[in-house]
Motif scaffolding. Structure first.
Motif, short mmCIF file in Angstrom:
data_model
loop_
_atom_site.label_atom_id
_atom_site.label_comp_id
_atom_site.label_asym_id
_atom_site.label_seq_id
_atom_site.Cartn_x
_atom_site.Cartn_y
_atom_site.Cartn_z
N LEU A 11 0.63 -1.20 0.08
CA LEU A 11 -0.05 0.15 -0.22
C LEU A 11 0.74 1.36 0.00
O LEU A 11 1.52 1.35 1.07
CB LEU A 11 -0.96 -0.05 1.39
N VAL A 12 0.81 1.85 -1.11
CA VAL A 12 1.54 3.20 -1.10
C VAL A 12 0.67 4.53 -1.28
O VAL A 12 -0.60 4.21 -1.90
CB VAL A 12 2.65 3.12 -2.13
N GLN A 13 1.05 5.60 -1.28
CA GLN A 13 0.36 6.70 -1.60
C GLN A 13 0.68 7.24 -2.71
O GLN A 13 1.66 7.03 -3.61
CB GLN A 13 0.80 7.92 -0.66
N PRO A 14 -0.30 8.07 -3.44
CA PRO A 14 -0.06 8.64 -4.81
C PRO A 14 1.12 9.30 -4.94
O PRO A 14 1.63 10.12 -4.06
CB PRO A 14 -1.32 9.56 -4.99
N GLY A 15 1.87 9.23 -6.12
CA GLY A 15 3.01 9.66 -6.23
C GLY A 15 4.44 9.04 -5.85
O GLY A 15 5.39 9.35 -6.03
N ALA A 16 4.10 8.03 -4.89
CA ALA A 16 5.15 7.25 -4.53
C ALA A 16 5.72 6.29 -5.45
O ALA A 16 5.19 6.07 -6.75
CB ALA A 16 4.40 6.38 -3.27
N SER A 17 6.60 5.66 -5.19
CA SER A 17 7.27 4.63 -5.92
C SER A 17 7.30 3.17 -5.37
O SER A 17 7.19 3.12 -4.13
CB SER A 17 9.04 4.97 -6.12
N LEU A 18 7.60 2.32 -6.14
CA LEU A 18 7.40 0.97 -5.83
C LEU A 18 8.36 0.09 -6.60
O LEU A 18 8.36 0.12 -7.71
CB LEU A 18 5.92 0.19 -5.76
N ARG A 19 9.05 -1.13 -6.24
CA ARG A 19 9.78 -1.91 -6.92
C ARG A 19 9.29 -3.21 -6.71
O ARG A 19 9.33 -3.83 -5.76
CB ARG A 19 11.18 -1.84 -6.81
N LEU A 20 8.61 -3.97 -7.96
CA LEU A 20 8.32 -5.15 -7.76
C LEU A 20 9.27 -6.13 -8.36
O LEU A 20 10.06 -5.81 -9.08
CB LEU A 20 7.05 -5.47 -8.73
N SER A 21 9.13 -7.43 -7.83
CA SER A 21 10.50 -8.19 -8.20
C SER A 21 9.52 -9.71 -8.40
O SER A 21 8.74 -9.92 -7.80
CB SER A 21 11.49 -8.47 -7.33
N CYS A 22 10.30 -10.21 -9.56
CA CYS A 22 9.64 -11.82 -9.70
C CYS A 22 10.88 -12.62 -9.93
O CYS A 22 12.00 -12.47 -10.53
CB CYS A 22 9.20 -11.68 -11.33
N ALA A 23 10.88 -13.69 -9.06
CA ALA A 23 12.11 -14.67 -8.89
C ALA A 23 11.53 -15.84 -9.58
O ALA A 23 10.42 -16.40 -9.48
CB ALA A 23 12.39 -15.15 -7.51
N ALA A 24 12.50 -16.50 -10.73
CA ALA A 24 12.00 -17.67 -11.32
C ALA A 24 13.08 -18.68 -11.12
O ALA A 24 14.07 -18.67 -10.85
CB ALA A 24 12.32 -17.18 -12.96
#
Length: 128
Positions: A11-24
């Motif tokens: 959960l983040v506020q508008p304007g924030a950044s987020l980094r998603l990661s996918c491990a295979a």
């Protein structure tokens, strides 16, 4: 068979950044797969976000995220990341990582959703 596990949602506020990661986890060399990120918001169809070729040399983005999102991969670590900036409430969705057999991918192939393996998804909520 490829097993994909996403992480990094929240959960983040508008304007924030987020980094998603996918491990295979794969029996084949990771760079033999093109990778993509898709998302699905409540009540909506799944939509393409971004894709990257096996070498990482070719990337594609949906118009809705272009300029705010960067897809990258680390073939030594078998991971593919999605860096998202300037997040908006309309970015709220479950984000899925997907693998397509074959290192090369055209724009149409990237966007059509015909991938061979899918992760379970990670929830991203953008709200104040």
């Amino acid at each position: 068979q490829v097993q994909l596990v996403e992480s990094g949602g929240g959960l983040v506020q508008p304007g924030a950044s987020l980094r998603l990661s996918c491990a295979a986890a794969s029996g084949r060399t990771f760079n033999l797969y093109a990778m993509g990120w898709f998302r699905q918001a409540p009540g909506k169809e799944r939509e393409f976000v971004a894709a990257i070729s096996g070498s990482g040399g070719t990337t594609y983005y949906a118009d809705s995220v272009k300029g705010r999102v960067t897809i990258s991969r680390d073939n030594a670590k078998n991971t593919v990341d999605l860096e998202m900036n300037s997040l908006k409430p309309e970015d709220t969705a479950v984000y899925y990582c997907a693998a397509r057999t074959g290192p090369f991918i055209t724009k149409d192939q990237a966007m059509n959703g015909k991938y061979d393996h899918w992760g379970q998804g990670t929830q991203v909520t953008v709200s104040s």
